[in-house]
Design an enzyme around this catalytic site. Structure first.
Site, PDB file in Angstrom:
ATOM      1  N   ARG A 172       0.842  -1.212   0.000  1.00 13.06           N
ATOM      2  CA  ARG A 172       0.000   0.000   0.000  1.00 13.06           C
ATOM      3  C   ARG A 172       0.874   1.258   0.000  1.00 13.06           C
ATOM      4  NH1 ARG A 172      -0.538   4.624   2.722  1.00 13.06           N
ATOM      5  NH2 ARG A 172      -0.104   3.530   4.663  1.00 13.06           N
ATOM      6  N   ASP A 173       1.499   1.565   1.137  1.00 11.66           N
ATOM      7  CA  ASP A 173       2.303   2.795   1.231  1.00 11.66           C
ATOM      8  C   ASP A 173       3.476   2.726   0.251  1.00 11.66           C
ATOM      9  OD1 ASP A 173       3.699   5.070   2.150  1.00 11.66           O
ATOM     10  OD2 ASP A 173       3.044   4.758   4.200  1.00 11.66           O
ATOM     11  N   ASN A 191       9.136   4.586   3.818  1.00 10.99           N
ATOM     12  CA  ASN A 191       8.985   4.080   5.200  1.00 10.99           C
ATOM     13  C   ASN A 191      10.318   3.533   5.700  1.00 10.99           C
ATOM     14  OD1 ASN A 191       6.159   3.495   3.800  1.00 10.99           O
ATOM     15  ND2 ASN A 191       5.855   3.727   5.986  1.00 10.99           N
ATOM     16  N   HIS A 241       4.370   4.481  12.873  1.00  8.28           N
ATOM     17  CA  HIS A 241       4.545   4.378  11.412  1.00  8.28           C
ATOM     18  C   HIS A 241       5.540   5.465  11.007  1.00  8.28           C
ATOM     19  CE1 HIS A 241       2.689   3.947   7.240  1.00  8.28           C
ATOM     20  NE2 HIS A 241       3.155   5.180   7.143  1.00  8.28           N
ATOM     21  N   CYS A 256       3.606   9.209   0.922  1.00  5.06           N
ATOM     22  CA  CYS A 256       2.252   9.631   0.554  1.00  5.06           C
ATOM     23  C   CYS A 256       2.346  10.630  -0.588  1.00  5.06           C
ATOM     24  CB  CYS A 256       1.568  10.263   1.763  1.00  5.06           C
ATOM     25  SG  CYS A 256      -0.043  10.934   1.332  1.00  5.06           S
ATOM     26  N   HIS A 309       8.346   7.243   8.565  1.00  3.99           N
ATOM     27  CA  HIS A 309       9.050   7.426   7.289  1.00  3.99           C
ATOM     28  C   HIS A 309      10.466   7.877   7.666  1.00  3.99           C
ATOM     29  CE1 HIS A 309       5.747   6.900   4.339  1.00  3.99           C
ATOM     30  NE2 HIS A 309       5.032   7.039   5.448  1.00  3.99           N
TER      31      HIS A 309
HETATM   32  P1  HMG Z   1     -13.328  13.752  -3.244  1.00  2.00           P
HETATM   33  O1  HMG Z   1     -12.893  14.085  -4.632  1.00  2.00           O
HETATM   34  O2  HMG Z   1     -13.500  14.861  -2.288  1.00  2.00           O
HETATM   35  O3  HMG Z   1     -14.613  12.849  -3.137  1.00  2.00           O
HETATM   36  O4  HMG Z   1     -12.270  12.697  -2.672  1.00  2.00           O
HETATM   37  P2  HMG Z   1     -15.901  12.705  -3.949  1.00  2.00           P
HETATM   38  O5  HMG Z   1     -16.854  12.056  -3.025  1.00  2.00           O
HETATM   39  O6  HMG Z   1     -16.248  14.020  -4.593  1.00  2.00           O
HETATM   40  O7  HMG Z   1     -15.505  11.660  -5.089  1.00  2.00           O
HETATM   41  C1  HMG Z   1     -14.667  11.947  -6.190  1.00  2.00           C
HETATM   42  C2  HMG Z   1     -14.668  10.751  -7.123  1.00  2.00           C
HETATM   43  O8  HMG Z   1     -14.081   9.624  -6.476  1.00  2.00           O
HETATM   44  C3  HMG Z   1     -16.070  10.309  -7.507  1.00  2.00           C
HETATM   45  O9  HMG Z   1     -15.951   9.678  -8.769  1.00  2.00           O
HETATM   46  C4  HMG Z   1     -16.394   9.257  -6.457  1.00  2.00           C
HETATM   47  O10 HMG Z   1     -17.355   8.335  -6.892  1.00  2.00           O
HETATM   48  C5  HMG Z   1     -15.051   8.577  -6.322  1.00  2.00           C
HETATM   49  P3  HMG Z   1     -16.399  10.435 -10.101  1.00  2.00           P
HETATM   50  O11 HMG Z   1     -17.859  10.669  -9.931  1.00  2.00           O
HETATM   51  O12 HMG Z   1     -15.631  11.732 -10.122  1.00  2.00           O
HETATM   52  O13 HMG Z   1     -16.029   9.459 -11.179  1.00  2.00           O
HETATM   53  N1  HMG Z   1     -14.836   7.983  -5.009  1.00  2.00           N
HETATM   54  C6  HMG Z   1     -14.309   6.756  -4.852  1.00  2.00           C
HETATM   55  N2  HMG Z   1     -13.938   5.817  -5.744  1.00  2.00           N
HETATM   56  C7  HMG Z   1     -13.433   4.661  -5.246  1.00  2.00           C
HETATM   57  N3  HMG Z   1     -13.305   4.431  -3.922  1.00  2.00           N
HETATM   58  C8  HMG Z   1     -13.682   5.338  -3.023  1.00  2.00           C
HETATM   59  C9  HMG Z   1     -14.209   6.569  -3.480  1.00  2.00           C
HETATM   60  N4  HMG Z   1     -14.668   7.669  -2.856  1.00  2.00           N
HETATM   61  C10 HMG Z   1     -15.043   8.517  -3.799  1.00  2.00           C
HETATM   62  N5  HMG Z   1     -13.515   5.079  -1.732  1.00  2.00           N
HETATM   63  C11 HMG Z   1     -11.509  10.949  -1.226  1.00  2.00           C
HETATM   64  C12 HMG Z   1     -12.325  12.219  -1.340  1.00  2.00           C
HETATM   65  C13 HMG Z   1     -11.316  10.645   0.239  1.00  2.00           C
HETATM   66  C14 HMG Z   1     -12.260   9.820  -1.929  1.00  2.00           C
HETATM   67  C15 HMG Z   1     -10.148  11.178  -1.911  1.00  2.00           C
HETATM   68  O14 HMG Z   1      -9.568  12.325  -1.379  1.00  2.00           O
HETATM   69  C16 HMG Z   1      -9.188  10.034  -1.750  1.00  2.00           C
HETATM   70  O15 HMG Z   1      -9.430   8.951  -2.241  1.00  2.00           O
HETATM   71  N6  HMG Z   1      -8.053  10.273  -1.058  1.00  2.00           N
HETATM   72  C17 HMG Z   1      -7.096   9.235  -0.785  1.00  2.00           C
HETATM   73  C18 HMG Z   1      -5.718   9.805  -0.667  1.00  2.00           C
HETATM   74  C19 HMG Z   1      -4.761   8.719  -0.315  1.00  2.00           C
HETATM   75  O16 HMG Z   1      -5.004   7.540  -0.501  1.00  2.00           O
HETATM   76  N7  HMG Z   1      -3.569   9.109   0.227  1.00  2.00           N
HETATM   77  C20 HMG Z   1      -2.556   8.185   0.612  1.00  2.00           C
HETATM   78  C21 HMG Z   1      -2.901   7.366   1.784  1.00  2.00           C
HETATM   79  S1  HMG Z   1      -2.672   8.203   3.338  1.00  2.00           S
HETATM   80  C22 HMG Z   1      -0.981   8.021   3.677  1.00  2.00           C
HETATM   81  O17 HMG Z   1      -0.231   7.599   2.845  1.00  2.00           O
HETATM   82  C23 HMG Z   1      -0.477   8.334   5.069  1.00  2.00           C
HETATM   83  C24 HMG Z   1      -0.219   7.077   5.895  1.00  2.00           C
HETATM   84  O18 HMG Z   1       0.733   6.249   5.264  1.00  2.00           O
HETATM   85  C25 HMG Z   1       0.293   7.448   7.304  1.00  2.00           C
HETATM   86  C26 HMG Z   1       1.474   8.425   7.273  1.00  2.00           C
HETATM   87  O19 HMG Z   1       2.508   8.106   6.658  1.00  2.00           O
HETATM   88  O20 HMG Z   1       1.328   9.496   7.862  1.00  2.00           O
HETATM   89  C27 HMG Z   1      -1.504   6.258   6.077  1.00  2.00           C
HETATM   90 MG    MG Z   2       2.873   6.431   5.372  1.00  2.00          MG
END
Ligand code: HMG
Ligand code: MG
Length: 314
Positions: A13-14, A267, A221, A254, A223
């Site tokens: 994932r990450d 990480n 967690h 991220c 990095h």
């Molecule tokens: P949005 O654009 O505000 O949401 O995104 P929306 O509700 O307007 O939806 C936009 C589009 O996405 C729509 O599709 C929805 O249907 C679709 P369209 O009509 O435009 O074709 N949609 C989805 N599709 C599939 N699965 C879903 C989903 N939800 C909506 N679940 C949202 C809001 C949260 C969805 C978006 O911002 C997002 O997906 N963000 C994810 C970002 C991400 O994954 N970042 C990396 C992970 S976090 C990280 O790495 C940190 C961590 O490692 C810890 C650390 O290191 O600190 C965990």
């Molecule tokens: Mg991370």
């Protein structure tokens, strides 16, 4: 206090979410199979997020289908990131499909939701405020409980935010309390840009524990930007933290934590994490030979994809 330290490998994932190249679903599945043999306790296999936001993991459902054919070792936990109800529905469907095609009782055992201690980062990463992310999690957690799925709540930017600067440990503690009040089982403290030092990590953990959070519910967690992650692990072990995330070959980052001047860092490498833990006198279930093989596999598939994407010299 137990001598065993729990390890989650977050590389599928990450590790892969920020890769420039396309990594095939088959290669992701091979990586997870290799990781499953290492003896880590948990593998964060993918994200059910919007493919518009993270195209690299847009094959979560297909990956789950492929993995259904693989016999998961007993006791091994597979987890996946979920940002909202839509993601939760997709995860449940993937589990149902795995049950239908391969008789797997529960392919994905744990749901990981994610927010941050920084408003600026939460907006960039999920297009929502911290409060709005918590509201999105409420139905997700209820649904997870209904389906006997464990829950992890990530808090990003626990030391520093790439957009907002320093973050106070008190702010992190408040978000942790809010997540626990929603019914989340485990809090994962994310040093998203690897800004932590042993001193700041110590202050953070002490503050969170003083706020009333049981240390057994914490995972760290890290990095690793400045080569300090191992020292931070040591500091956290001294305080009683017994659960850590890492990724094979130190992959990760991220996509929404990068700025113009700095790419989000990887990480802590699993090998460095395991070494630090065993040198401190603790045990993990990780077999170093199997870990070498998984590391080779991860490095190979990532290098191939980077070459195809033209981001490394061939
Ligand atoms: P949005 O654009 O505000 O949401 O995104 P929306 O509700 O307007 O939806 C936009 C589009 O996405 C729509 O599709 C929805 O249907 C679709 P369209 O009509 O435009 O074709 N949609 C989805 N599709 C599939 N699965 C879903 C989903 N939800 C909506 N679940 C949202 C809001 C949260 C969805 C978006 O911002 C997002 O997906 N963000 C994810 C970002 C991400 O994954 N970042 C990396 C992970 S976090 C990280 O790495 C940190 C961590 O490692 C810890 C650390 O290191 O600190 C965990
Ligand atoms: Mg991370």
């Amino acid at each position: 206090m137990s001598n065993h330290v729990r390890i989650t490998d977050v590389s599928p994932r990450d590790g892969l979410q920020n890769e420039p190249g396309v990594i095939s679903t088959q290669n992701k599945c091979c990586l997870i199979e290799m990781l499953s043999k290492t003896g880590v306790d948990e593998i964060e296999m993918t994200s059910f997020v919007s493919p518009r936001w993270v195209p690299q993991l847009g094959d979560a459902a297909q990956l789950a289908s492929l993995l259904a054919g693989f016999k998961k070792p007993a006791g091994m936990v597979y987890s996946a990131l979920v940002p909202n109800e839509r993601g939760m529905e997709a995860l449940l469907k993937a589990n149902e499909h795995a049950r239908d095609i391969a008789g797997v009782d529960q392919l994905i055992d744990k749901v990981a939701v994610f927010t941050a201690a920084s408003e600026a980062f939460t907006q960039k990463n999920t297009n929502a405020s911290i409060k709005e992310t918590l509201a999105r999690f409420e139905p997700v957690v209820l649904c997870a409980k209904e389906h006997r799925l464990a829950t992890r709540g990530y808090i990003s930017c626990v030391i520093q935010c790439p957009f907002q600067g320093s973050i106070s440990p008190e702010q992190v503690a408040q978000v942790a309390i809010d997540l626990l009040e929603l019914g989340i089982d485990e809090i994962d403290l994310g040093d998203t840009i690897g800004a932590g030092t042993p001193e700041s990590i110590t202050r953070l953990i002490q503050t969170v524990v003083q706020a009333g959070i049981d240390i057994s519910r914490l995972t760290l967690h890290l990095h690793d930007t400045f080569n300090k992650a191992s020292q931070c692990v040591q500091a956290a072990l001294d305080l009683g933290v017994r659960s850590f995330d890492g990724s094979v070959a130190g992959l990760g980052g991220c996509p929404y934590a990068s700025t113009e001047s700095r790419q989000a860092p990887g990480n802590i490498a699993l090998a460095a994490l395991i070494n630090t833990i065993s040198q401190a006198g603790f045990q993990t279930g990780v077999d170093l030979n199997q870990l070498d093989e998984a590391t080779e596999c991860a490095t190979r598939i990532v290098q191939e994809a980077r070459k195809d994407a033209g981001s490394v010299e061939s």
